[in-house]
Design a protein around this motif. Structure first.
Motif, PDB file in Angstrom:
ATOM      1  N   THR A  12       0.867  -1.407  -0.037  1.00 22.01           N
ATOM      2  CA  THR A  12       0.195   0.059   0.150  1.00 22.01           C
ATOM      3  C   THR A  12       0.837   1.169  -0.043  1.00 22.01           C
ATOM      4  O   THR A  12       0.562   2.264  -0.527  1.00 22.01           O
ATOM      5  N   GLU A  13       2.019   1.131   0.743  1.00 19.95           N
ATOM      6  CA  GLU A  13       2.969   2.378   0.924  1.00 19.95           C
ATOM      7  C   GLU A  13       3.466   2.845  -0.670  1.00 19.95           C
ATOM      8  O   GLU A  13       3.827   3.965  -0.881  1.00 19.95           O
ATOM      9  N   ALA A  14       3.206   1.584  -1.374  1.00 19.95           N
ATOM     10  CA  ALA A  14       3.893   2.024  -3.044  1.00 19.95           C
ATOM     11  C   ALA A  14       3.039   2.516  -4.158  1.00 19.95           C
ATOM     12  O   ALA A  14       3.415   2.649  -5.125  1.00 19.95           O
ATOM     13  N   GLU A  15       1.716   2.409  -3.678  1.00 21.73           N
ATOM     14  CA  GLU A  15       0.702   2.756  -4.379  1.00 21.73           C
ATOM     15  C   GLU A  15       0.882   3.913  -5.440  1.00 21.73           C
ATOM     16  O   GLU A  15       0.595   3.758  -6.592  1.00 21.73           O
ATOM     17  N   ASP A  16       1.128   5.011  -4.463  1.00 22.82           N
ATOM     18  CA  ASP A  16       1.108   6.429  -5.355  1.00 22.82           C
ATOM     19  C   ASP A  16       2.214   6.294  -6.258  1.00 22.82           C
ATOM     20  O   ASP A  16       2.018   6.915  -7.566  1.00 22.82           O
ATOM     21  N   ILE A  17       3.208   5.997  -5.789  1.00 22.91           N
ATOM     22  CA  ILE A  17       4.502   6.327  -6.779  1.00 22.91           C
ATOM     23  C   ILE A  17       4.237   5.254  -8.139  1.00 22.91           C
ATOM     24  O   ILE A  17       4.815   5.548  -9.135  1.00 22.91           O
ATOM     25  N   ILE A  18       3.731   3.910  -7.832  1.00 21.94           N
ATOM     26  CA  ILE A  18       3.729   3.171  -8.881  1.00 21.94           C
ATOM     27  C   ILE A  18       2.658   3.493  -9.947  1.00 21.94           C
ATOM     28  O   ILE A  18       2.948   3.601 -11.153  1.00 21.94           O
TER      29      ILE A  18
END
Length: 320
Positions: A12-18
């Motif tokens: 979930t922590e990587a959602e935005d950047i992906i």
């Protein structure tokens, strides 16, 4: 048409950047599936007062995107994998695996249209662009609204409650402030009822485009309505841009939790004798909103109901 669906398993922590990285290589419209609880900000923008408890957040997210059958899938997936590998160097993206599947043979982008048809709010017809006005309805007041990705269409009881109140109070001299304007449907209804001008505020940048499109669909001049982006409750620059003691009617179709802090602020935008129309209130919160309205020095004029939803209409006193 069949569509190829590709799902990235990540954290979930990587959602935005992906999602941002995918957009840079031309992959837009990413679908997010996770178990992250809604934030207070999210809840304030939804027409839901009471939410069921969801599953416990496990930190896993699934990001899905769709490609047409004839798309250059190999090249696109190679670019996606390259982006994911680049992100791994400085970010924990979890598994970062990509699973492929295929949708049913149907137009999944437009399939939602089968669920939205023309309907009436009393004698007002609300109709999407893909349906025709029946001959017997041509003399009615007609509002053309298409469902968007971010905003509703007027089918919700809270919007209908506001529209009925607007019918009672709009005149050809009305200056309207529409807080949380969304698709602009309340302002469009008021303008079609003869209002002179409308100003809308919203937190979502999508409101700018949605309102412009809906004004055009209803053949309303673009300068008949202005949309300001920001939070009128605690952003002084938005309050100043909206103006003070300027509006004959303020409409706010938002949650009770937002209406309560909004009300003492919005009083300053209302003219003396002006009308304040609120909705988005689940019936359990009616007393809280009425109390907030009275505490702000407004006089309750009417409380109306539709199913479990409530609208509170009040007036700013002429004197005092």
């Amino acid at each position: 048409m069949r569509w190829n669906k590709f799902t990235i398993k990540t954290r979930t922590e990587a959602e935005d950047i992906i999602i941002a990285s995918l957009a840079e290589i031309g992959v837009d419209g990413v679908e997010i599936e996770d178990k992250v609880p809604l934030s207070e900000s999210d809840k304030k923008q939804m027409f839901v007062d009471i939410l069921p408890d969801g599953p416990e957040d496990d930190g896993i997210a699934y990001l899905s995107f769709y490609l047409e059958e004839d798309a250059d899938t190999d090249t696109i997936l190679a670019n996606v994998r390259q982006e994911l590998d680049g992100l791994r160097e400085f970010l924990d993206i979890g598994e970062g695996t990509i699973e492929a599947s295929q949708t049913e043979d149907k137009d999944w982008i437009n399939n939602w249209k089968e669920y939205f048809h023309q309907f009436y709010v009393d004698d007002i017809l609300i109709i999407p662009s893909w349906e025709e006005v029946k001959p017997e309805d041509r003399d009615k007041m007609i509002i053309h609204i298409d469902p968007g990705t971010a905003f509703g269409t007027g089918m919700h009881e809270t919007t209908q409650l506001c529209m009925r109140q607007l019918k009672k109070y709009v005149t050809d001299q009305t200056e309207l402030l529409d807080v949380g304007t969304g698709s602009g449907i309340l302002s469009i209804a008021a303008l079609k009822l003869g209002a002179k001008h409308a100003v809308g505020t919203d937190l979502d940048p999508c409101a700018i485009t949605a309102v412009q499109e809906n004004l055009e669909a209803n053949e309303i001049p673009e300068d008949a309505m202005q949309v300001l982006l920001g939070n009128i409750i605690d952003e002084k620059e938005i309050q100043d841009a909206v103006g003070y003691e300027k509006y004959d009617i303020v409409a706010a179709n938002i949650l009770a939790e937002v209406l309560i802090p909004l009300t003492p602020v919005i009083v300053k935008q209302l003219k003396r004798g002006g009308i304040y129309i609120t909705s988005g209130i689940i019936d359990e919160k009616e007393a809280d909103v009425v109390e907030a309205v009275k505490a702000a020095g407004l006089e309750v004029v009417e409380v109306t109901h539709q199913n479990d939803w409530v609208s509170v209409t009040a007036r700013r006193p002429v004197e005092g």
